[in-house]
Design an enzyme around this catalytic site. Structure first.
Site, mmCIF file in Angstrom:
data_model
loop_
_atom_site.group_PDB
_atom_site.id
_atom_site.type_symbol
_atom_site.label_atom_id
_atom_site.label_comp_id
_atom_site.label_asym_id
_atom_site.label_seq_id
_atom_site.Cartn_x
_atom_site.Cartn_y
_atom_site.Cartn_z
ATOM 1 N N CYS A 90 -6.582 4.901 -13.384
ATOM 2 C CA CYS A 90 -7.144 4.721 -11.839
ATOM 3 C C CYS A 90 -8.347 5.425 -11.817
ATOM 4 C CB CYS A 90 -6.167 5.269 -10.777
ATOM 5 S SG CYS A 90 -6.556 4.879 -9.082
ATOM 6 N N HIS A 196 -1.844 1.629 -11.849
ATOM 7 C CA HIS A 196 -0.915 2.904 -11.935
ATOM 8 C C HIS A 196 0.280 2.302 -13.062
ATOM 9 C CE1 HIS A 196 -2.831 5.810 -9.308
ATOM 10 N NE2 HIS A 196 -2.998 4.451 -8.527
ATOM 11 N N GLU A 198 2.201 4.088 -14.250
ATOM 12 C CA GLU A 198 3.544 5.061 -13.896
ATOM 13 C C GLU A 198 4.275 4.732 -12.461
ATOM 14 O OE1 GLU A 198 0.099 6.920 -11.289
ATOM 15 O OE2 GLU A 198 0.634 5.515 -13.164
#
Length: 214
Positions: A90, A196, A198
């Site tokens: 990001c 992202h 994650e």
């Protein structure tokens, strides 16, 4: 193996300079049974074999916090001189560039390019920015970072700026939001993704595993 032929323990080191979803990365790698550590000081970076540079928020604020953390120079040494693989995520990906339209501070300059704001006149949506939610990612050619993600890969995005590479060969993948934009980059040992991983369920877990396997 190191230069003496001895086994080197591979550890993913998350750079915690005050921004990013640190615990989400740690939990994902623990589920993948991959050794992971968190660095909050330059001393914590000793022995790092792979780095993740997360980030959320504004470009200048992220660069300022990284410098204030005392890890900026150590990270730069690891990446540029020792060629330790790094994955920017990001705003962490945007920090890899030379500069950003969002601020005035210089970026890390590891991949030639500039971070630019989306042109809202090209976006056919009532809510223009930020680009938020799930979107398709199209890898350009074969790359180990996107192994097993060549088709139907979707990732979670949240951003209003994107990375404009100076050199086409540094573009790893693209996404369409009004127009196509670069969502993943690579130059030598430096990698970056705008989305992202994650927060992207099994797609993101696969990409993070791929990075650990590079």
């Amino acid at each position: 193996m190191d230069r003496f032929g001895e086994e080197v323990l591979q550890v993913i080191t998350i750079i915690d300079y005050g921004l990013g979803n640190i615990s989400a990365f740690v939990n994902t790698y623990k589920r993948l049974n991959v050794a992971v550590s968190v660095a909050k000081t330059s001393g914590d970076l000793m022995g790092a074999t792979k780095l993740i540079l997360p980030g959320v928020g504004a470009f200048d604020y992220a660069m300022l916090l990284l410098k204030q953390s005392g890890m900026h120079d150590a990270v730069n040494e690891l990446v540029t001189r020792r060629k330790v693989p790094v994955l920017g995520v990001c705003v962490g990906m945007q920090m890899l560039a030379s500069s950003s339209e969002e601020g005035y501070l210089p970026g890390l300059g590891w991949i030639p390019g500039r971070v630019r704001r989306f042109d809202v006149s090209l976006l056919p949506y009532s809510t223009h920015l930020p680009h938020m939610g799930w979107n398709d990612v199209k890898p350009l050619g074969s790359t180990s970072l996107f192994a097993h993600l060549e088709k139907d890969a979707r990732f979670y995005f949240l951003h209003s700026y994107y990375f404009e590479c100076e050199q086409r060969q540094n573009v790893l993948a693209q996404t369409i939001y009004g127009d196509s934009f670069t969502c993943a980059v690579n130059h030598e040992n430096v990698y970056g993704v705008q989305f992202h991983p994650e927060k992207s369920h099994h797609f993101g877990a696969q990409l993070l595993k791929n990075f650990s396997d590079l």
